[in-house]
Scaffold this active site. Structure first.
Site, PDB file in Angstrom:
ATOM      1  N   GLY A  10       0.820  -1.274  -0.124  1.00 13.15           N
ATOM      2  CA  GLY A  10       0.049  -0.114   0.145  1.00 13.15           C
ATOM      3  C   GLY A  10       0.830   1.269  -0.247  1.00 13.15           C
ATOM      4  O   GLY A  10       0.496   2.112   0.611  1.00 13.15           O
ATOM      5  N   GLY A  13      -0.216   4.954  -0.922  1.00 12.55           N
ATOM      6  CA  GLY A  13      -0.974   5.635   0.197  1.00 12.55           C
ATOM      7  C   GLY A  13      -0.577   6.688   1.083  1.00 12.55           C
ATOM      8  O   GLY A  13       0.819   7.082   0.637  1.00 12.55           O
ATOM      9  N   ARG A  38       0.449   2.312  -9.923  1.00 12.03           N
ATOM     10  CA  ARG A  38       1.740   2.709  -9.930  1.00 12.03           C
ATOM     11  C   ARG A  38       2.014   3.967  -8.671  1.00 12.03           C
ATOM     12  O   ARG A  38       1.004   4.620  -8.455  1.00 12.03           O
ATOM     13  CB  ARG A  38       2.112   3.476 -11.423  1.00 12.03           C
ATOM     14  CG  ARG A  38       1.847   2.406 -12.601  1.00 12.03           C
ATOM     15  CD  ARG A  38       3.153   1.387 -12.525  1.00 12.03           C
ATOM     16  NE  ARG A  38       4.396   1.804 -12.162  1.00 12.03           N
ATOM     17  CZ  ARG A  38       5.224   2.296 -13.387  1.00 12.03           C
ATOM     18  NH1 ARG A  38       4.821   1.884 -14.831  1.00 12.03           N
ATOM     19  NH2 ARG A  38       6.501   2.851 -13.112  1.00 12.03           N
ATOM     20  N   ILE A  55      -1.806  -7.604  -3.016  1.00 11.97           N
ATOM     21  CA  ILE A  55      -1.597  -8.420  -1.776  1.00 11.97           C
ATOM     22  C   ILE A  55      -2.331  -9.910  -1.610  1.00 11.97           C
ATOM     23  O   ILE A  55      -2.211 -10.565  -0.898  1.00 11.97           O
ATOM     24  CB  ILE A  55      -1.630  -7.659  -0.279  1.00 11.97           C
ATOM     25  CG1 ILE A  55      -3.100  -7.218  -0.223  1.00 11.97           C
ATOM     26  CG2 ILE A  55      -0.491  -6.637  -0.208  1.00 11.97           C
ATOM     27  CD1 ILE A  55      -3.565  -6.508   1.110  1.00 11.97           C
ATOM     28  N   TYR A 154     -14.238  -2.063   8.724  1.00 13.67           N
ATOM     29  CA  TYR A 154     -12.923  -1.627   9.006  1.00 13.67           C
ATOM     30  C   TYR A 154     -12.576  -1.789  10.347  1.00 13.67           C
ATOM     31  O   TYR A 154     -11.233  -2.389  10.605  1.00 13.67           O
ATOM     32  CB  TYR A 154     -12.922  -0.097   8.472  1.00 13.67           C
ATOM     33  CG  TYR A 154     -11.499   0.524   8.596  1.00 13.67           C
ATOM     34  CD1 TYR A 154     -10.443   0.263   7.820  1.00 13.67           C
ATOM     35  CD2 TYR A 154     -11.020   1.307   9.719  1.00 13.67           C
ATOM     36  CE1 TYR A 154      -9.064   0.675   7.914  1.00 13.67           C
ATOM     37  CE2 TYR A 154      -9.952   1.808   9.697  1.00 13.67           C
ATOM     38  CZ  TYR A 154      -9.031   1.735   8.827  1.00 13.67           C
ATOM     39  OH  TYR A 154      -7.745   2.285   9.026  1.00 13.67           O
ATOM     40  N   LYS A 158      -9.533  -4.323  11.422  1.00 11.50           N
ATOM     41  CA  LYS A 158      -8.288  -4.036  12.160  1.00 11.50           C
ATOM     42  C   LYS A 158      -8.024  -4.887  13.489  1.00 11.50           C
ATOM     43  O   LYS A 158      -7.072  -5.223  13.761  1.00 11.50           O
ATOM     44  CB  LYS A 158      -8.277  -2.447  12.233  1.00 11.50           C
ATOM     45  CG  LYS A 158      -8.207  -1.528  11.173  1.00 11.50           C
ATOM     46  CD  LYS A 158      -6.813  -1.903  10.508  1.00 11.50           C
ATOM     47  CE  LYS A 158      -6.315  -1.122   9.264  1.00 11.50           C
ATOM     48  NZ  LYS A 158      -4.968  -1.355   8.750  1.00 11.50           N
TER      49      LYS A 158
HETATM   50  N1  SER Z   1      -8.682   7.427   9.229  1.00  6.92           N
HETATM   51  C1  SER Z   1      -9.232   6.436   9.080  1.00  6.92           C
HETATM   52  C2  SER Z   1     -10.548   6.211   8.645  1.00  6.92           C
HETATM   53  O1  SER Z   1     -11.356   7.255   8.686  1.00  6.92           O
HETATM   54  C3  SER Z   1      -9.475   5.516  10.448  1.00  6.92           C
HETATM   55  O2  SER Z   1      -8.122   4.777  10.898  1.00  6.92           O
HETATM   56  O3  SER Z   1     -11.009   5.328   8.213  1.00  6.92           O
END
Ligand code: SER
Length: 340
Positions: A10, A13, A38, A55, A154, A158
């Site tokens: 990643g 990012g 890229r 990945i 998310y 995590k």
């Molecule tokens: N900045 C992230 C989000 O807003 C939180 O880890 O998804």
């Protein structure tokens, strides 16, 4: 002998940008990156090998294993919280299955070169879930093991991957005849919202703060999607990058946990607006609350307790709210938009 390298997934990012620039300044290690897209040319020119791929592609990871001796992994690839709510299965695939692939990769690397692989993982305040605003107000600085009941895909991803990392580090194949754990030296920083002067986030729920700042710098009006009193912790990107590096370099025996909170400042959205309008006269910031995204912010803590990080590996952020703006965000963003 295979070439010793740092692997960054990643890499294109927001954290990847800051990390690659910072690692290059150290001049110590060769960098191999893996990203779906890229890299931007200025970043690409800093790395030794840029691989465009996923990945989720295990064959690609096997080829990497054959070619390089990876001693340190920064596994940054992920779909952020807002994006993940629209595509929860894709989020699970990238955020969980992708992380599992990388953990297996690190395990095999360590087995093949006989030395633990340090596996750096950015987690998030999204692992927390405060049930009500009253409880959020009363909770104050939340400790790592409290309130870990995320409401987003998310956050679930995590939190589970933190546990997976802990498993690889401490209990992997615990019933096997030969001990196999400890080869992946998993270390995780639970980040607050990160604000970079160089890049814009995409798909996050803490994006309102960086969006306010970048819109003001670009001379554009901005409608914030949260209430003025929305409050979560934030951090300037250089401190986030420094935290990852510092934790990666800490002696293993000083680490009492695998996942650490880190904190810097925790303004309300209105306080961010005030600093932004002081810095960029004429900035036009209004409120257009998206109740659903605000609902996610309401479950995230107003502040976190980072005393374990301070004690175990000396975490000490350089920037508070005022200095983040005065010394980092405003000068760097002005330069960036002046150049456009
Ligand atoms: N900045 C992230 C989000 O807003 C939180 O880890 O998804």
């Amino acid at each position: 002998m295979r070439k010793p390298v740092v692997l960054i997934t990643g890499a294109g990012g927001e954290i990847g940008h800051g990390l690659i620039e910072r690692l290059t300044r150290q001049h110590r290690r060769s960098i191999v990156t893996l990203d779906l897209a890229r890299l931007a040319p200025p970043i690409a020119s800093l790395v030794d090998r840029e691989i465009t791929g996923s990945i989720l592609d295990r064959q690609l990871l096997e080829r990497l294993l054959a070619e390089y001796r990876v001693e340190l992994v920064f596994h940054l690839a992920a779909l952020l919280s807002t994006r993940s709510e629209f595509t929860p299965l894709a989020a699970h695939q990238v955020n969980v299955e992708g992380t599992l692939n990388l953990l297996e990769f690190a395990q095999h690397e360590a087995e093949s070169h006989g030395k633990p692989v340090i596996f750096m993982y950015p987690s998030s305040i999204a692992v927390y879930g405060l049930p009500t605003l009253q409880q959020k107000d009363a909770a104050g600085k939340v400790r790592e093991d409290d309130w870990t009941h995320p409401t987003t895909m998310y956050g679930c991803n995590k939190l589970y991957c933190e546990q997976l990392g802990h498993y690889y580090s401490r209990h992997y194949k615990q019933l096997a005849a030969e001990p196999a754990s400890g080869r992946v030296d998993f270390r995780c920083v639970r980040f607050p919202g990160l604000i970079s002067a160089q890049t814009m986030p995409s798909g996050g729920t803490s994006d309102y703060a960086p969006e306010m700042i970048h819109a003001a710098a670009a001379g554009e009006a901005y409608e914030a999607f949260v209430r003025p009193d929305a409050r979560i912790p934030f951090m300037a990107m250089p401190d986030g990058v420094e935290a990852l590096l510092q934790l990666s370099e800490a002696p293993r025996e000083s680490l009492t946990r695998t996942a650490y909170n880190v904190a810097a400042f925790n303004p309300s959205a209105e306080e961010v607006r005030q600093v932004v309008t002081r810095a960029f006269t004429g900035a036009e910031i209004t409120w257009q609350v998206d109740a659903k995204r605000q609902g996610i912010i309401d479950t995230w803590p107003a502040d976190v307790d980072d005393s374990a990080a301070r004690r175990d590996w000396g975490f000490a952020p350089r920037y508070d709210l005022e200095s983040a703006f005065a010394d980092y965000l405003i000068p760097t963003i002005r330069e960036r938009y002046a150049a456009d």
